[in-house]
Design a protein around this motif. Sequence first.
Motif, PDB file in Angstrom:
ATOM      1  N   GLU A 127       0.211   6.641  -8.233  1.00  0.00           N
ATOM      2  CA  GLU A 127      -1.129   7.505  -7.247  1.00  0.00           C
ATOM      3  C   GLU A 127      -1.824   6.005  -7.075  1.00  0.00           C
ATOM      4  OE1 GLU A 127      -1.541   9.907  -5.533  1.00  0.00           O
ATOM      5  OE2 GLU A 127       0.029  11.070  -5.988  1.00  0.00           O
ATOM      6  N   LYS A 128      -1.031   4.668  -7.302  1.00  0.00           N
ATOM      7  CA  LYS A 128      -1.609   3.651  -6.969  1.00  0.00           C
ATOM      8  C   LYS A 128      -2.392   3.315  -5.935  1.00  0.00           C
ATOM      9  CE  LYS A 128      -0.895   1.453 -11.395  1.00  0.00           C
ATOM     10  NZ  LYS A 128       0.572   0.048 -11.670  1.00  0.00           N
ATOM     11  N   ASP A 129      -3.923   2.517  -5.318  1.00  0.00           N
ATOM     12  CA  ASP A 129      -3.660   2.674  -4.094  1.00  0.00           C
ATOM     13  C   ASP A 129      -3.655   1.283  -3.077  1.00  0.00           C
ATOM     14  OD1 ASP A 129      -6.406   4.073  -3.347  1.00  0.00           O
ATOM     15  OD2 ASP A 129      -7.438   2.800  -5.516  1.00  0.00           O
ATOM     16  N   TYR A 130      -2.727   0.113  -4.789  1.00  0.00           N
ATOM     17  CA  TYR A 130      -2.183  -1.263  -4.406  1.00  0.00           C
ATOM     18  C   TYR A 130      -1.598  -1.322  -5.209  1.00  0.00           C
ATOM     19  CZ  TYR A 130      -5.459  -4.238  -5.532  1.00  0.00           C
ATOM     20  OH  TYR A 130      -6.064  -4.548  -6.623  1.00  0.00           O
ATOM     21  N   VAL A 131      -0.293  -1.740  -4.950  1.00  0.00           N
ATOM     22  CA  VAL A 131       0.070  -2.725  -6.409  1.00  0.00           C
ATOM     23  C   VAL A 131       0.538  -4.509  -5.859  1.00  0.00           C
ATOM     24  CG1 VAL A 131       1.924  -0.775  -6.672  1.00  0.00           C
ATOM     25  CG2 VAL A 131       2.584  -2.226  -5.579  1.00  0.00           C
ATOM     26  N   LYS A 132       0.644  -5.486  -6.566  1.00  0.00           N
ATOM     27  CA  LYS A 132       0.646  -6.527  -6.140  1.00  0.00           C
ATOM     28  C   LYS A 132       1.275  -7.712  -7.076  1.00  0.00           C
ATOM     29  CE  LYS A 132      -2.202  -9.559  -8.151  1.00  0.00           C
ATOM     30  NZ  LYS A 132      -3.488 -10.392  -8.108  1.00  0.00           N
ATOM     31  N   TYR A 133       2.494  -8.654  -6.655  1.00  0.00           N
ATOM     32  CA  TYR A 133       3.450  -9.396  -7.762  1.00  0.00           C
ATOM     33  C   TYR A 133       3.378 -10.563  -6.654  1.00  0.00           C
ATOM     34  CZ  TYR A 133       5.675  -4.344  -8.964  1.00  0.00           C
ATOM     35  OH  TYR A 133       5.271  -3.464  -9.414  1.00  0.00           O
ATOM     36  N   GLU A 134       4.070 -11.777  -7.929  1.00  0.00           N
ATOM     37  CA  GLU A 134       4.070 -12.784  -7.372  1.00  0.00           C
ATOM     38  C   GLU A 134       5.371 -13.166  -6.858  1.00  0.00           C
ATOM     39  OE1 GLU A 134       4.154 -17.419  -9.653  1.00  0.00           O
ATOM     40  OE2 GLU A 134       3.448 -15.949 -10.997  1.00  0.00           O
ATOM     41  N   VAL A 135       4.960 -13.742  -5.232  1.00  0.00           N
ATOM     42  CA  VAL A 135       6.364 -13.849  -5.246  1.00  0.00           C
ATOM     43  C   VAL A 135       6.906 -15.027  -5.577  1.00  0.00           C
ATOM     44  CG1 VAL A 135       7.309 -14.958  -2.502  1.00  0.00           C
ATOM     45  CG2 VAL A 135       5.163 -14.124  -2.545  1.00  0.00           C
ATOM     46  N   LYS A 136       7.969 -14.314  -5.978  1.00  0.00           N
ATOM     47  CA  LYS A 136       9.606 -15.639  -6.319  1.00  0.00           C
ATOM     48  C   LYS A 136      11.147 -16.415  -5.727  1.00  0.00           C
ATOM     49  CE  LYS A 136       7.424 -14.903 -10.513  1.00  0.00           C
ATOM     50  NZ  LYS A 136       7.128 -16.309 -11.476  1.00  0.00           N
ATOM     51  N   VAL A 137      10.861 -14.787  -4.498  1.00  0.00           N
ATOM     52  CA  VAL A 137      12.179 -15.581  -3.891  1.00  0.00           C
ATOM     53  C   VAL A 137      10.963 -15.554  -1.844  1.00  0.00           C
ATOM     54  CG1 VAL A 137      14.367 -15.100  -2.758  1.00  0.00           C
ATOM     55  CG2 VAL A 137      13.643 -15.064  -4.818  1.00  0.00           C
ATOM     56  N   ASN A 138      10.713 -16.511  -1.300  1.00  0.00           N
ATOM     57  CA  ASN A 138      10.751 -16.157   0.263  1.00  0.00           C
ATOM     58  C   ASN A 138      12.632 -16.038   0.807  1.00  0.00           C
ATOM     59  OD1 ASN A 138       8.315 -17.114  -0.053  1.00  0.00           O
ATOM     60  ND2 ASN A 138       8.864 -19.338  -0.198  1.00  0.00           N
ATOM     61  N   LEU A 139      11.791 -14.832   1.178  1.00  0.00           N
ATOM     62  CA  LEU A 139      13.008 -14.362   2.702  1.00  0.00           C
ATOM     63  C   LEU A 139      12.625 -13.501   3.618  1.00  0.00           C
ATOM     64  CD1 LEU A 139      13.852 -10.634   0.135  1.00  0.00           C
ATOM     65  CD2 LEU A 139      15.326 -12.970   0.350  1.00  0.00           C
ATOM     66  N   ILE A 169       0.518  -1.445   0.166  1.00  0.00           N
ATOM     67  CA  ILE A 169       0.227   0.052   0.071  1.00  0.00           C
ATOM     68  C   ILE A 169       0.788   1.602   0.436  1.00  0.00           C
ATOM     69  CG2 ILE A 169      -1.929   0.983   1.266  1.00  0.00           C
ATOM     70  CD1 ILE A 169      -2.538  -1.634   0.475  1.00  0.00           C
ATOM     71  N   PRO A 170       0.834   1.834  -0.848  1.00  0.00           N
ATOM     72  CA  PRO A 170       2.174   3.070  -1.425  1.00  0.00           C
ATOM     73  C   PRO A 170       1.621   4.378  -0.059  1.00  0.00           C
ATOM     74  CG  PRO A 170       1.317   2.248  -3.224  1.00  0.00           C
ATOM     75  CD  PRO A 170       0.365   1.150  -2.490  1.00  0.00           C
ATOM     76  N   LYS A 171       0.481   3.869   0.691  1.00  0.00           N
ATOM     77  CA  LYS A 171       0.570   5.282   1.176  1.00  0.00           C
ATOM     78  C   LYS A 171       0.364   5.450   2.543  1.00  0.00           C
ATOM     79  CE  LYS A 171      -3.289   8.093  -1.515  1.00  0.00           C
ATOM     80  NZ  LYS A 171      -4.399   8.817  -1.398  1.00  0.00           N
ATOM     81  N   MET A 172       1.038   3.140   2.681  1.00  0.00           N
ATOM     82  CA  MET A 172       1.354   3.487   4.066  1.00  0.00           C
ATOM     83  C   MET A 172       2.852   3.070   4.531  1.00  0.00           C
ATOM     84  SD  MET A 172      -2.166   0.538   5.461  1.00  0.00           S
ATOM     85  CE  MET A 172      -0.757   0.144   7.257  1.00  0.00           C
TER      86      MET A 172
END
Length: 535
Positions: free
Chosen positions: A110-122, A78-81
């Motif tokens: 100004e996007k409300d949220y962004v989403k990416y697929e998890v490829k690497v677990n950190l 959430i960019p604003k957070m």
Amino acid sequence: MEKRNYRIVFLRMALSILMVTLIFRLFYIQVIKGDFYSQKAVEQKIRSFKISEKRGEIYDRNMIPFTNREYKEYIFAIPKMLTDKEKAAKIISEIAAVNYENVLETLQSEKDYVKYEVKVNLNGKLPAGIFKLALSQRYSQNSLARHVIGYVGDKKMGLEDTFDGILNSKNEDSIAVFTDGNNTDYIKGLGVRLKTSEKEVLGIKTTLDYHIQKTVEDVLDKNKVDGAAVVIDIKTGDILAMASRPNFDQNNIQAYLNSSNEEFINKAVSQYPPGSIFKIVVASAALEYDKVDLQDTFYCSGGYDINGVVFHDYKKESHGVINMVKGFAVSCNTTFIKIGQITGAKNILEMARKFGIESDDSLPIPEQIGKLPILSDTYGAGIGNLSIGQGDVLITPLQAADVVATIANDGVRNIPRLVTAIVDENGKEIKKLSQKKSYRVISKNNAKILKEMMRQVVIDPEGTGKRAETIYGSAGKTGSAEVSKELNIYHAWFTGFVPFDEPKYAISIFVKNGDTGGTKAAPLFKEIAEEIMKY
């Protein structure tokens, strides 16, 4: 004095009533309705973002889902957070294995949220404003029955299309973010949560059997088949498996839009010349209309001339003087053309229609139906093509399995069906879907004769279907439909049932441009039959 005391008593009573009322009201608000008003208060400080739609499941006959079987993990932001977007971009780029600058640019938008697929677990705690969620995937890389299930997106296909109004519940999952009193900024310490709307989600229950479907597809893939296979429950008419090859990726439809490899074509319900499997229909007509006796003999000559048109047996082989049973087992064309002439085209066409060759049985997926020549086209040499399933005769692999299922069911046709009910998320049937009424096609006695004839195809030393024999006892008919005489190209067929003594499954195999039915299709029947009989 007494009047004054009366007023004081009245005032005290009124105050007491008010106090009791106020206490009860506070108790009602804080205790009885506390959760309700707390929820309302919280909702006033929540902003939700839709992340996915909840769509009804498509199940097999045992309520095993074909859809939403796997989950995939995603990282959300959430960019604003975010207090440090550069740090956040670095974390996300590592987890999602994507370019850092691109992530940072997205986070600064100004996007409300962004989403990416998890490829690497950190390892390590994620900063406020970044979180992971596992979301169900409508289709997986191992999903089955794709030509039946279809897909949903900008375009729809299959059951997804037909039952879209039921499966599309308009239910959704969303992420909820807490805001301040003015609903203008996010409260960073409270994080986020997943919300699901409470609308009813309905699914559909099919006749398919997940395990039988998987067996059929595994066999087709192992043998690199271009074609189709269908399995029908003989006692009910339920379609237990329907597979077509080549296959397609439901998550990447665009990749096939310009393809000429027929990935989207469901060959199980597409028209093809049946070749010699149509001799089942010819033999049924000959017996049912009392045109041929089992003791009648014919000369299998290797070639037969009708008005200057010469019809040949396979490799021009001659089997000498034989009866219909032997002619069926060795698939002698010249014998069956003579049987066709005796039986008459009108009777053969009528029998084919009774088997449902030209019937639209209203399956809930796009389906071609078989095609038969008009009577005038069967005059002269036309009867030759009709008798051996060539020329204008076309059927589908589903119809081939249906014909065999009818014979194995003592001559009674159960109309094939694919979907049985609308169900809720707990598997409770909300609405049963009716099945068309069964009807008799041929007599029980003639069905018994035909079953024995189909058994001879498999066990006769010269039978064309020897490679279809199983440990349970098989019966059926091969077909080699001529595609190109010059190039020696045939569509290979085998349609039959198993086990022989107590028929359970009708199975049809179609291999496009696959050589002869006995060579290519019969072994596939054997492999599938022996595997599904284990269930």
